[in-house]
Motif scaffolding. Structure first.
Motif, mmCIF file in Angstrom:
data_model
loop_
_atom_site.group_PDB
_atom_site.id
_atom_site.type_symbol
_atom_site.label_atom_id
_atom_site.label_comp_id
_atom_site.label_asym_id
_atom_site.label_seq_id
_atom_site.Cartn_x
_atom_site.Cartn_y
_atom_site.Cartn_z
ATOM 1 N N GLN A 24 33.478 46.102 70.459
ATOM 2 C CA GLN A 24 33.068 46.152 69.054
ATOM 3 C C GLN A 24 33.772 45.116 68.181
ATOM 4 O O GLN A 24 33.282 44.790 67.097
ATOM 5 N N VAL A 25 34.901 44.555 68.640
ATOM 6 C CA VAL A 25 35.634 43.594 67.803
ATOM 7 C C VAL A 25 35.610 42.180 68.384
ATOM 8 O O VAL A 25 36.300 41.294 67.899
ATOM 9 N N MET A 26 34.809 41.951 69.413
ATOM 10 C CA MET A 26 34.773 40.628 70.041
ATOM 11 C C MET A 26 33.876 39.677 69.259
ATOM 12 O O MET A 26 32.788 40.036 68.832
ATOM 13 N N ASP A 27 34.341 38.426 69.095
ATOM 14 C CA ASP A 27 33.501 37.372 68.537
ATOM 15 C C ASP A 27 32.634 36.755 69.628
ATOM 16 O O ASP A 27 31.482 36.393 69.396
ATOM 17 N N TYR A 28 33.213 36.623 70.820
ATOM 18 C CA TYR A 28 32.512 36.102 71.993
ATOM 19 C C TYR A 28 33.006 36.868 73.217
ATOM 20 O O TYR A 28 34.068 37.495 73.188
ATOM 21 N N ALA A 29 32.217 36.810 74.287
ATOM 22 C CA ALA A 29 32.618 37.458 75.538
ATOM 23 C C ALA A 29 32.427 36.483 76.691
ATOM 24 O O ALA A 29 31.556 35.615 76.657
ATOM 25 N N ILE A 30 33.266 36.652 77.711
ATOM 26 C CA ILE A 30 33.115 35.904 78.958
ATOM 27 C C ILE A 30 32.941 36.918 80.078
ATOM 28 O O ILE A 30 33.821 37.766 80.297
ATOM 29 N N ILE A 31 31.818 36.862 80.762
ATOM 30 C CA ILE A 31 31.597 37.728 81.919
ATOM 31 C C ILE A 31 31.970 36.939 83.176
ATOM 32 O O ILE A 31 31.423 35.864 83.426
ATOM 33 N N LYS B 282 35.113 23.548 76.925
ATOM 34 C CA LYS B 282 33.741 23.831 76.498
ATOM 35 C C LYS B 282 33.684 25.091 75.641
ATOM 36 O O LYS B 282 32.932 25.158 74.662
ATOM 37 N N LEU B 283 34.467 26.093 76.010
ATOM 38 C CA LEU B 283 34.528 27.315 75.207
ATOM 39 C C LEU B 283 34.969 26.995 73.782
ATOM 40 O O LEU B 283 34.400 27.484 72.803
ATOM 41 N N ASP B 284 35.972 26.131 73.667
ATOM 42 C CA ASP B 284 36.494 25.770 72.348
ATOM 43 C C ASP B 284 35.464 25.000 71.526
ATOM 44 O O ASP B 284 35.312 25.225 70.323
ATOM 45 N N SER B 285 34.729 24.108 72.178
ATOM 46 C CA SER B 285 33.769 23.271 71.444
ATOM 47 C C SER B 285 32.490 24.017 71.080
ATOM 48 O O SER B 285 31.780 23.618 70.154
ATOM 49 N N LEU B 286 32.188 25.115 71.796
ATOM 50 C CA LEU B 286 30.924 25.823 71.577
ATOM 51 C C LEU B 286 31.084 27.155 70.845
ATOM 52 O O LEU B 286 30.129 27.927 70.743
ATOM 53 N N THR B 287 32.279 27.442 70.341
ATOM 54 C CA THR B 287 32.508 28.703 69.615
ATOM 55 C C THR B 287 33.004 28.413 68.208
ATOM 56 O O THR B 287 33.742 27.445 67.982
#
Length: 641
Positions: A89-96, A220-225
């Motif tokens: 509920q408090v995540m801005d993004y998730a990584i599966i 990539k995570l940093d550039s796309l979030t």
């Protein structure tokens, strides 16, 4: 910029190892721990170290390219999925994280569905590609066919395949590309926006254990979030975790979504106000105190004594509802030398930290019951109680949690009028959509019943679970309407409307078509074609249903629904006769009609006439003395008719 990133996976996919690599490469930790070596930074609890699995959703903090990242390492075992959902509920993004060895497993689908429910933008990382025989391309194809066709490969940045993939989904981008060629900044910004809007789900691959592809993925995570929080706005936050520290202080974990929070600020929630006494920033099991927190940050505070998980604070009034609901219950067994009140006190603390336990004290039988997802959770609870409170407890065999509903519409009437007391309640009770719970509407006029007393009726309908008539199980999936009622200026006292409301509900159930419900799994099974006959036979014997099987090469896919009661232990049998080469996905699918109602009614032996907390009999008064009116005669005796 503050970004909260959740790491989620099926158990043993390499989630914690992946998280350790992120912390190591951002200089947060000096040593990369491993779950199997019992030295990981985020699995710091003794029980986690001993079992080699993540049980608690703990967080780490690192900085990268001027952004502060809060990563939440969540449990991957299905028994601890409520803990995982509370963190979502408090995540801005998730990584599966998906294992290249095992592909998509049962819990992966549950994780995906929960992330979609909460609209959390999602990345994929295909892990363990260093294992011999693994093929990330085939796993990516499986992700696309099973979860979403909008998953794109970002391993090699903007190659021709990725450009075509995005262009198919954005006509403006395609036109720009045709007119003026490739502009990397434009395509990156478009991809970032599409990720944020849950239109695209980027995927990369590598090996967390061998440190392959981790740094590239982080870039990539940093550039796309991206996130945007207003620190200059009014304060708002959400509670996502409760813990108790070594001194017994209640620690409330918050995600600030607006404004700022300072020590000694007064915070409003659930119509009460309390003062913040300390603000902590946790990374692993260690914390540092701070005087202020701003929007976007995850912090823990002391001073809030009654806030519960899912509560909104400040102007954030919304309370989160959770899907991961235990389907089993078990009785707590303990030594008679320990007073039951002390045991209950300890379990109430655990209940605050994990509200899915729904600790229940049965006054009539003098028993404590807990609600759980499975037997592994019970084993862990035994260890937690011993470690934290010094008690040896065990648990009875887990039993299915049944529920009850009705199949028609009825009126319920309740009257409570012993001498010097007075309350009357009329309800309309209707069957509602499956898995909708209890809903309430009010069409009572204030001329008939004061607004305050109307609110009391609603309060009493939701203050606890109510018993059905067949087995005494929790009533659900009904719409209740307050039609009218009556109070008395002089004789109505506290508790009178509780009595009248309970009796009205019970009286209505006496006239209803009562239906017993049991929990179901939605299953997906993949096996070799040779085993299709065995599988379909097992499903039918388990009182399940299935859709027409679908062929895929030498394998066949079967989807359907089956009762938890008949399938909860099937995974062991399945693994045995498939020799570990098939896949079985079981996802909680809500409640539906019980497949063996009469057998369960006989087994549970509930006597509706002997339930100490409920009666359908109304109490009226004549000549200064109260007298009972049984349910089938109550309607004719009501005052409001």
């Amino acid at each position: 910029m503050h970004k909260t990133i959740g790491i989620l996976a099926h158990v043993d996919a390499g989630k914690t190892t992946f998280s350790e690599q992120l912390l190591y490469h951002t200089n947060t930790i000096r040593h990369r721990g491993r779950v199997d070596h019992q030295d990981s930074f985020l699995d710091s609890h003794t029980i986690e170290k001993n079992r080699g699995i993540t049980i608690f959703a703990d967080q780490g903090i690192f900085t990268y390219n001027n952004s502060t990242y809060y990563i939440i390492d969540t449990p991957g075992h299905v028994d601890f999925s409520p803990e995982m959902e509370r963190a979502i509920q408090v995540m801005d993004y998730a990584i599966i994280i998906i294992s290249a060895v095992d592909g998509i497993e049962g819990h992966t689908e549950t994780v995906w569905q929960l992330l979609r429910k909460h609209h959390v933008p999602t990345f994929f990382f295909i892990n363990k590609t260093d294992y011999e025989g693994t093929d990330p391309t085939s796993v990516l194809a499986e992700i696309r066919s099973t979860l979403s066709e909008n998953v794109c490969d970002i391993t090699t940045s903007f190659d021709e395949e990725l450009i075509e993939f995005l262009a198919e989904r954005d006509e403006v981008l395609l036109e720009t590309y045709m007119d003026s060629g490739f502009d990397k900044d434009l395509w990156t910004q478009t991809l970032k926006l599409m990720v944020k809007e849950n239109k695209i789900f980027p995927c990369a691959s590598g090996s967390a254990l061998k440190d392959i592809g981790i740094v590239e993925f982080l870039e990539k995570l940093d550039s796309l979030t991206t996130t945007f929080y207003k620190s200059d706005d009014v304060f708002a936050a959400q509670v996502y975790k409760i813990r108790h520290d070594e001194s017994g202080n209640r620690v409330t974990y918050l995600k600030l979504v607006n404004g700022t929070l300072k020590v000694r600020d007064s915070v409003t929630y659930n119509e009460q106000t309390e003062k913040i006494t300390q603000i902590r920033q946790y990374s692993g099991n260690k914390f540092k105190t701070t005087d202020q927190a701003i929007a976007g940050e995850l912090v823990a505070v002391t001073g809030l004594t009654n806030a519960s998980i899912g509560d909104g604070l400040g102007v954030f009034a919304q309370k989160t509802e959770f899907d991961m609901i235990p389907t089993l219950k078990s009785k707590v067994l303990f030594n008679a030398s320990v007073h039951v009140k002390e045991i209950l006190r300890c379990f109430k603390l655990l209940d605050a930290e994990d509200p899915s336990l729904r600790i229940f004290w049965d006054e009539y039988f003098q028993e404590i019951h807990v609600h759980v997802m499975g037997v592994i959770q019970l084993e862990v609870l035994e260890q937690i109680v011993l470690e934290r409170f010094g008690f040896h407890v065990s648990f009875g065999e887990p039993k299915i949690l049944y529920k009850e509903t009705i199949g028609n519409s009825v009126h319920g009437y309740g009257h409570f009028e012993p001498l010097r007391h007075y309350a009357e309640v009329h309800l309309l009770i209707e069957s509602a959509a499956r898995n909708s719970g209890i809903t309430f509407t009010n069409i009572c006029h204030a001329n008939d019943l004061s607004t305050g007393n109307q609110n009391l009726v609603k309060h009493h309908l939701f203050e606890r679970d109510h018993h059905g008539l067949l087995t005494g199980s929790t009533l659900t999936d009904v719409k209740i309407t307050l039609l009218t009622g009556r109070g008395h200026n002089e004789h109505t006292h506290g508790g009178d409307f509780r009595e009248a409301t309970y009796r009205a509900l019970r009286q209505g159930l006496e006239k209803a078509e009562n239906i017993l419900l049991e929990p179901f799994y939605d299953f997906t099974i993949k096996v070799n074609m040779d085993l299709i006959g065995r599988i379909l036979s097992d499903i039918q014997q388990a009182a399940g249903s299935f859709e027409p099987p679908e062929n895929s090469g030498d394998n066949v896919f079967i989807k359907g629904r089956v009762p938890v009661a008949t399938f909860m232990n099937y995974s062991t049998t399945f693994a045995s006769f498939t020799h570990g080469k098939g896949s079985l996905s079981l996802v909680y699918g809500g409640y539906d009609r019980c497949h063996n109602t009469e057998e369960i009614i006989d087994r549970l032996g509930y006597n509706k006439e002997a339930d100490p907390e409920y009666t359908s009999t109304s109490i009226f008064c004549a000549k200064g003395k109260g007298y009972p009116v049984y349910w089938h005669e109550a309607e004719a005796a009501m005052h409001c008719l």
